[in-house]
Each structure stands twice: as C-alpha cells, then as structure tokens.
Design a protein around this motif. Structure first.
Motif, PDB file in Angstrom:
ATOM      1  N   ALA A 144       0.827  -1.208   0.000  1.00 16.70           N
ATOM      2  CA  ALA A 144       0.000   0.000   0.000  1.00 16.70           C
ATOM      3  C   ALA A 144       0.864   1.262   0.000  1.00 16.70           C
ATOM      4  N   ALA A 145       0.419   2.266  -0.735  1.00 19.15           N
ATOM      5  CA  ALA A 145       1.173   3.516  -0.834  1.00 19.15           C
ATOM      6  C   ALA A 145       1.326   4.165   0.538  1.00 19.15           C
ATOM      7  N   GLN A 146       2.507   4.702   0.776  1.00 20.62           N
ATOM      8  CA  GLN A 146       2.803   5.357   2.051  1.00 20.62           C
ATOM      9  C   GLN A 146       3.541   6.656   1.797  1.00 20.62           C
ATOM     10  N   LEU A 147       3.465   7.556   2.773  1.00 25.11           N
ATOM     11  CA  LEU A 147       4.258   8.779   2.724  1.00 25.11           C
ATOM     12  C   LEU A 147       5.721   8.390   2.937  1.00 25.11           C
ATOM     13  N   THR A 148       6.578   8.757   2.000  1.00 21.36           N
ATOM     14  CA  THR A 148       7.963   8.300   2.021  1.00 21.36           C
ATOM     15  C   THR A 148       8.922   9.478   1.979  1.00 21.36           C
ATOM     16  N   GLN A 149       9.947   9.437   2.806  1.00 15.46           N
ATOM     17  CA  GLN A 149      10.915  10.532   2.836  1.00 15.46           C
ATOM     18  C   GLN A 149      11.950  10.387   1.718  1.00 15.46           C
ATOM     19  N   VAL A 150      12.289  11.528   1.113  1.00 15.75           N
ATOM     20  CA  VAL A 150      13.390  11.600   0.156  1.00 15.75           C
ATOM     21  C   VAL A 150      14.555  12.249   0.894  1.00 15.75           C
ATOM     22  N   ALA A 197       5.329  17.411   7.806  1.00 16.97           N
ATOM     23  CA  ALA A 197       4.775  16.684   6.663  1.00 16.97           C
ATOM     24  C   ALA A 197       3.915  15.520   7.129  1.00 16.97           C
ATOM     25  N   GLN A 198       4.416  14.776   8.109  1.00 18.06           N
ATOM     26  CA  GLN A 198       3.701  13.587   8.589  1.00 18.06           C
ATOM     27  C   GLN A 198       2.383  13.960   9.256  1.00 18.06           C
ATOM     28  N   LYS A 199       2.402  14.996  10.088  1.00 16.15           N
ATOM     29  CA  LYS A 199       1.174  15.410  10.784  1.00 16.15           C
ATOM     30  C   LYS A 199       0.147  15.965   9.802  1.00 16.15           C
ATOM     31  N   TYR A 200       0.613  16.748   8.859  1.00 16.55           N
ATOM     32  CA  TYR A 200      -0.285  17.357   7.874  1.00 16.55           C
ATOM     33  C   TYR A 200      -0.914  16.280   7.000  1.00 16.55           C
ATOM     34  N   ARG A 237      -7.625   9.439  -5.348  1.00 15.74           N
ATOM     35  CA  ARG A 237      -8.795   9.485  -6.227  1.00 15.74           C
ATOM     36  C   ARG A 237      -8.425   9.785  -7.677  1.00 15.74           C
ATOM     37  N   LYS A 238      -7.500  10.730  -7.867  1.00 10.93           N
ATOM     38  CA  LYS A 238      -7.184  11.160  -9.235  1.00 10.93           C
ATOM     39  C   LYS A 238      -5.801  10.722  -9.705  1.00 10.93           C
ATOM     40  N   GLY A 239      -5.048  10.081  -8.808  1.00 12.77           N
ATOM     41  CA  GLY A 239      -3.811   9.439  -9.229  1.00 12.77           C
ATOM     42  C   GLY A 239      -2.626  10.349  -9.455  1.00 12.77           C
ATOM     43  N   TYR A 240      -2.575  11.517  -8.770  1.00 14.16           N
ATOM     44  CA  TYR A 240      -1.410  12.388  -8.910  1.00 14.16           C
ATOM     45  C   TYR A 240      -0.468  12.234  -7.712  1.00 14.16           C
ATOM     46  N   VAL A 241       0.804  12.475  -7.957  1.00 15.16           N
ATOM     47  CA  VAL A 241       1.818  12.445  -6.903  1.00 15.16           C
ATOM     48  C   VAL A 241       1.711  13.739  -6.096  1.00 15.16           C
ATOM     49  N   SER A 242       1.941  13.631  -4.786  1.00 13.35           N
ATOM     50  CA  SER A 242       1.959  14.841  -3.951  1.00 13.35           C
ATOM     51  C   SER A 242       3.253  14.892  -3.142  1.00 13.35           C
ATOM     52  N   VAL A 243       3.786  16.084  -2.987  1.00 18.23           N
ATOM     53  CA  VAL A 243       4.998  16.332  -2.210  1.00 18.23           C
ATOM     54  C   VAL A 243       4.608  17.103  -0.957  1.00 18.23           C
ATOM     55  N   TRP A 244       5.174  16.696   0.184  1.00 18.49           N
ATOM     56  CA  TRP A 244       4.845  17.278   1.481  1.00 18.49           C
ATOM     57  C   TRP A 244       6.127  17.782   2.133  1.00 18.49           C
ATOM     58  N   PRO A 245       6.473  19.054   1.949  1.00 23.99           N
ATOM     59  CA  PRO A 245       7.665  19.600   2.602  1.00 23.99           C
ATOM     60  C   PRO A 245       7.474  19.645   4.122  1.00 23.99           C
ATOM     61  N   MET A 272      11.783  16.508   2.770  1.00 31.88           N
ATOM     62  CA  MET A 272      10.910  16.250   1.623  1.00 31.88           C
ATOM     63  C   MET A 272      10.269  14.880   1.798  1.00 31.88           C
ATOM     64  N   TRP A 273       8.941  14.869   1.755  1.00 35.38           N
ATOM     65  CA  TRP A 273       8.189  13.628   1.821  1.00 35.38           C
ATOM     66  C   TRP A 273       7.298  13.539   0.589  1.00 35.38           C
ATOM     67  N   VAL A 274       7.130  12.338   0.077  1.00 35.74           N
ATOM     68  CA  VAL A 274       6.384  12.134  -1.168  1.00 35.74           C
ATOM     69  C   VAL A 274       5.317  11.064  -0.965  1.00 35.74           C
TER      70      VAL A 274
END
Length: 290
Positions: free
Chosen positions: A18-24, A61-64, A78-86, A37-39
């Motif tokens: 399953a997709a997860q928030l991942t740190q770069v 990023a994690q809390k947001y 829902r729409k299948g786009y990548v999101s970045v969470w600084p 940077m989290w993706v």
C-alpha cells in the motif's frame, strides 16, 4: 488452517504494498535551508500532475498528511497524482528573510523549489502541471513560492495566508513573527504590493501562476484584512481590476462567496469562518484543472 495462513499472508502483502508517505533523503540543490521532503505516490498513478502541500505552524509533513481535514492524500488516491509534502525544520516556515524572499536565495522557498525540480524528473511530472497549496504558514509560503518561482508553478490555492512579503523581517530573522502583518496593519497600494512580488525575481517576464486565495471573516490569527491586501497584490501583478468580473454567493458552500478577477485571480471569502478556512478539495482541484 491453510486458508487462514494464506489469507493472513495476502493481507500482510497488501499492507506492505500500500502507498505510504515516504521521505526523500537527498533531493539535491544548493539551498542552505534543508527542510525535509516527503512524497506520496498513490498505488495507481493516473496523472502527470504534482501537488505540493505545505503544512501550517507547529506541524510537519507527517502530521499534515495524517490530518483528516487535509484532503490531499484522498485527492492523490482518487485522481492518481503524486503529492509532495515539505517539512519545516522550524516551528513555522521562513517567509521573512531575504534568503527565502529571493529567487535562488538559499532559503526555505529555494529548498521547496528544489523538491519540485527533483519530483519533476523522478516522477515524470509535466512541468506545466505543478500546483501548490497550504494553510496558514503554509499559505504564506504558497504565496512566496508563487512570487519567487513563477517559472516552476502553474497554479496556487492557499488558505488563510497573507500577501507575499508581508511577513518580511527587518532584523533578517529566518522565521520571525510579524505582528503588523498578522494584525492586518500592513497595508499598501496594489502597485506597491505588486512591486514586492516583482522584486523577488527581478527581470522575470514569463507566465505567472494562477492564484486562488481563501480567508475567513472571523480569523483572529491572521487578520481578514490580509484578504484585501492579497487581492490588491495579485490583481496588480496580473494587471487586472480589483473589481470582480464575476461574484458567486454561497459558493462553494453556504456563507462563502467566490469572486473572480479575470481568469487568473480568485478570492473566496468565508463569512463567519475563523482560522483557518477548511480545505475544499473539489474547488482547489478545479482551480488546478485536475
């Protein structure tokens, strides 16, 4: 027992995939500021768009990402786009120092721009589909990003912020609180506010990102006066009148009013709403063209 074991194994496999928030850990660039940077890459990527979701003060990023009132994970799914969470390294984003209020100045804005550049390459993003959103301090940074990196951003939807440059620090501090701005006493002509934006990237004559901004009439943290000042700023940047070309009451919900100032500037006034205006995924995605 055999079937139970198989079911358990499949469940574990499903959880693992399953997709997860991942740190770069290293997104590159020469900025001195190094926010995290989290993706979030949804299980089914169906879009070549990117949404950058910038958190508020006293968050991360994690809390947001985990906040049920912040809908961008659901939008990605829902729409299948990548999101970045600084993720800021200080309590609030630096929207005050010269380094962040200058194109390639080395501050937080520069670091987020580097994240965008990394994401465009790594996730095969269409450079014409880069969208930025945020609330409170994240809204302030969204405005700063629009001013400092108009060449990278297609559109912005910000919730309960202030004009770009309004929180400038006279001392040069990197994440200073500005009581004059937060209290609604930083007022100027549209020309002066527009000049603030233009000074952040001197000589830039290209396309500017579309701006959608939301503010509540009962905001006691960032004065509602900042709605009017933001309006002055971006109508001047786009060279359009401060008089709406269209006004829609009770849009996108009751007691909200949506005013358009040509195709590139939109303000949503939320009557009776405090700090900060809740994210409206459908309206923000519509503004982005998602």
């Amino acid at each position: 027992m055999h079937f139970q074991s198989l079911a358990t194994a499949l469940a574990l496999c499903s959880t693992t995939l399953a997709a997860q928030l991942t740190q770069v850990s290293n997104y590159g660039g020469s900025a001195k500021a190094k926010p995290g940077m989290w993706v979030y890459q949804p299980d089914s990527v169906k879009s070549d768009a990117l949404v950058v979701a910038i958190h508020s003060c006293q968050s991360s990023a994690q809390k947001y990402f985990a906040n049920s009132k912040i809908p961008w994970k659901q939008g990605s799914d829902r729409k299948g786009y990548v999101s970045v969470w600084p993720s800021s390294t200080t309590e609030c984003w630096d929207v005050s120092s010269k380094s962040t209020l200058t194109h390639d100045g080395g501050g937080d804005s520069n670091a987020i721009a580097n994240m965008i550049k990394y994401a465009i390459t790594q996730y095969k993003i269409d450079p014409k589909k880069v969208f930025v959103t945020g609330g409170s301090s994240g809204a302030m940074m969204s405005n700063v990003m629009a001013a400092t990196y108009p060449d990278l951003i297609t559109a912005v939807s910000l919730y309960s912020g202030v004009p770009a440059g309004c929180f400038v620090s006279s001392s040069g501090a990197s994440a200073a609180w500005n009581n004059t701005c937060s209290g609604g006493s930083s007022t100027a002509t549209g020309q002066k506010w527009g000049d603030v934006v233009r000074a952040m990237y001197p000589g830039y004559n290209g396309t500017r990102p579309k701006i959608q901004f939301w503010h509540g009439s009962a905001d006691t943290t960032l004065s509602p006066n900042n709605y009017k000042e933001t309006l002055k700023q971006w109508t001047n940047v786009f060279g359009v009148s401060e008089t709406p070309t269209s006004s829609k009451p009770d849009t996108p919900e009751k007691n909200y009013r949506t005013d358009d100032f040509g195709p590139d500037v939109e303000g949503i006034w939320a009557q009776g709403v405090g700090h900060s205006v809740p994210s409206h995924l459908d309206a923000s995605e519509a503004w982005f063209g998602l």
